[in-house]
Design a protein around this motif. Structure first.
Motif: not given
Lengths: 482, 166
Positions: A154-155, A213-216, A225-226, A293-294
């Motif tokens: 994920a990181g 847009g990447f941040k939101i 995101t997932p 979480k996904r």
């Protein structure tokens, strides 16, 4: 120069440094308790923030870099609340983080300082710098469980895609600066005749919006995101869901309405398409998910879509609705992730099936998670319903002048209808599961019960008695010029 | 004269940049790192053309010097002689190509249809004094926030690289 305006940020940075230093004199087995200390410190800052004087005319500091108005204060209080919740949640999560738990608290507090600076950004340099403080901290927080492959994955994914989005942002800022000759929002707004006819300037703003847009996690920048939500430690996921998203939205509002108000009004098609696609993508992809979480990751994409409705409306009521919705989203998400942390402590994973028999194990947790799912699904009388109602109303208000807005409102309603299916899948797992593998009761600590109670009260209060908070949100949204 | 130098240096930057990621003659990572040095040096030349002498020197000293040496250290310590052959991904190539082409199309169309204007006179004449004054007056707040950012980065690097923290 008016340094007293950023007193809240200074206090937050001091809390972070204090936590980092206190770690040196704390015994290893007591280090996890530093989180409560951090939460208490931020609680004091939150109380103090209500006594910070704020005028209707925005005050600026550092040569116009930093602006202090109702909007900034609203978001700062939102960020402070979110971080307090995340810190309490991290204490619960501490046994699963092998080493460096006090650094986890410190980094969360530093991320908060970045978010607060972002809320006051009035210059593209500030936008970039504060956003990098938030993003770089999140690179570390997502890969914090370095003995778990998922967390590292994920990181790395967040790092690579985040760096790409930052590159877009910087490139956009460079193009904007090249045409307008300034990075201050007020200067750029003053040169609107020059910038409106320049395509290069528009491309620059478009790139800036891509970076934000990447941040939101709006479509088409949602792909990370997932995976990141699933792999990151649960407190980091909760912080990402509310903190990072709200940072993106406050910056989009500031850039659109402070720097390029005329340009924003001519881009309603872009925002409408983005909102509609984000809602549909998030809700449709959430349907087959089995990991909680996904699922919440895809739900967070869908929620970004609902929030984009407020941007697409391009009106004061749209911005008010965004602020109100973010407030409700904060309580809902914190409650949901707190319950997930407690349940996954014994189950070891976050599968929806691990919720089986939660009602027998802890009726309070079952009730809290149910209420947060109902709120996310947008069913009255909870916060999620009223927030969605405000957003859709803001869109329909615009429909009298342009009928495509009816279509957008229709897409939003369809999205909500789809989302009810998967949110109720979670509720079904809590109450009506056939086999219950584990029936041991779940114990909760005092501070955790406090956060859950605060979350529940917040969801109900924002859903049933919206007047007071709605007034605050309206006041905050009025700080922007339309 | 400046124009010729600009086109020369930009071409070199682009060519070297391509050679970093896709070198048809060698798959040795050390070669890629050396081409990265060349890319950075040509970019430093572009900064000189913009009168940003300080930035040019920093570019050479920090990036071409320190950062690339670090890269080479890692490559040589890990003893990577040959980059692993990756399977050619058809789908990835198509989507990547479409993405690249559409961005290029938008950019070319934007530049050809807009009036670029006379260009700005550089506010900083490259001297460190002007840069220092700007950093500590106009840009002091972002400068201080960068301090927080560096602290975060330091804490993060130590955390992620250390095996067991006591």
């Amino acid at each position: 120069m008016n340094i007293s305006l950023c007193i809240l940020e200074i206090a937050v940075v001091l809390v972070g440094v204090a936590l980092l230093l206190l770690d040196l004199w704390t015994k290893p087995q007591r280090k996890h308790l530093l989180g409560y200390l951090g939460a208490a410190g931020l609680g004091l800052v939150l109380v103090g923030s209500f006594f910070v004087p704020v005028t209707d005319v925005p005050q600026t500091a550092f040569g116009g870099m930093f602006v202090h108005d109702h909007l900034a204060l609203f978001f700062k209080q939102l960020f402070l609340l979110a971080t307090i919740g995340v810190l309490i949640l991290s204490v619960e999560f501490a046994p699963r983080i092998e080493s460096g738990i006090s650094e986890f608290y410190t980094l969360s507090v530093f991320a908060l300082s970045g978010m607060m600076f972002a809320a006051s950004a009035n210059n593209f340099v500030m936008v970039f710098v504060s956003l990098e403080v938030v993003t770089i901290t999140f690179y570390i927080l997502t890969s914090f469980m370095k003995n778990r492959m998922q967390s590292l994955e994920a990181g790395v994914k967040y790092l690579i895609l985040g760096a790409l989005s930052s590159a877009f942002l910087v490139y956009g800022i460079a193009l904007v600066y090249g045409i307008s000759g300034s990075m201050a929002f007020s200067d750029i707004a003053a040169k609107s005749e020059l910038t409106l006819e320049s395509n290069i300037f528009k491309l620059g703003i478009l790139f800036v919006l891509a970076g934000l847009g990447f941040k939101i996690a709006a479509f088409p920048y949602q792909i990370w995101t997932p995976d990141v939500y699933q792999g990151a430690p649960t407190p980091a996921t909760a912080f990402l869901a509310i903190g990072s998203k709200a940072t993106g939205f406050v910056l989009i509002l500031r850039v659109l309405y402070s720097a390029v108000p005329e340009l924003a009004l001519s881009w309603e098609h872009l925002f409408m398409a983005m909102a509609a696609l984000t809602i549909l993508y998030g809700n449709l992809c959430a349907l087959p998910q089995r990991n909680l979480k996904r699922l919440l990751g895809y739900s967070s994409i869908a929620n970004a879509g609902y929030l984009m409705l407020g941007i697409a409306a391009l009106s004061p009521s749209g911005s008010t609705a965004i602020l109100y919705y973010l407030g409700g989203y904060l309580f809902t998400i914190l409650t949901a992730f707190t319950v997930i942390t407690l349940v996954s402590r014994s189950a070891g994973n976050e599968d929806i099936s691990s919720l089986a028999g939660l009602n027998e194990r802890s009726p309070f947790l079952a009730f809290a998670l149910t209420l947060s799912m109902v709120s996310l699904a947008g069913i009255p009388p909870l916060a999620g319903f009223f927030g969605k109602f405000l957003l859709v109303r803001a869109v329909i208000e615009q429909a009298s002048s342009y009928s495509a807005y009816y279509l957008l409102a229709g897409v939003a309603v369809v999205g909500v209808a789809i989302s009810i299916y998967y949110y109720f899948g979670v509720i079904r797992a809590i109450y009506w599961s056939k086999e219950t593998p584990d029936t041991s009761p779940i114990t909760t600590s005092g501070p955790i019960r406090f956060t859950l109670l605060a979350g529940l009260v917040g969801m109900l209060y924002l859903g049933i008695m919206p007047d007071r908070v709605l007034k605050i949100a309206e006041l905050a949204a009025a700080s922007l010029q339309y | 004269m400046t124009d010729i130098l600009f086109y020369l240096l930009s071409t070199l930057t682009l060519v070297f940049g391509v050679l970093v990621v896709a070198n048809p003659f060698s798959r040795n990572p050390v070669t890629s790192a050396m081409f990265l040095v060349m890319t950075i040096v040509s970019m430093a030349g572009l900064f000189v053309l913009l009168h940003a002498f300080f930035l040019a020197v920093i570019q050479v000293m920090v990036y071409a010097g320190a950062v690339i040496v670090l890269f080479l250290f890692v490559i040589m310590l890990l003893d990577i002689n040959q980059e692993e052959k990756r399977r050619f991904q058809f789908f990835g190539a198509i989507t990547g190509g479409i993405g690249l082409l559409s961005i290029a199309l938008v950019m070319v169309k934007t530049i050809t249809t807009s009036n670029v204007g006379a260009g700005l006179t550089p506010e900083l004449e490259g001297s460190t004094r002007a840069l220092g004054t700007a950093l500590f007056t106009q840009y002091v707040l972002p400068f201080e926030i960068m301090g927080i950012l560096l602290l975060i980065a330091m804490v993060g690097v130590i955390l992620l690289s250390k095996k067991e923290l006591k």
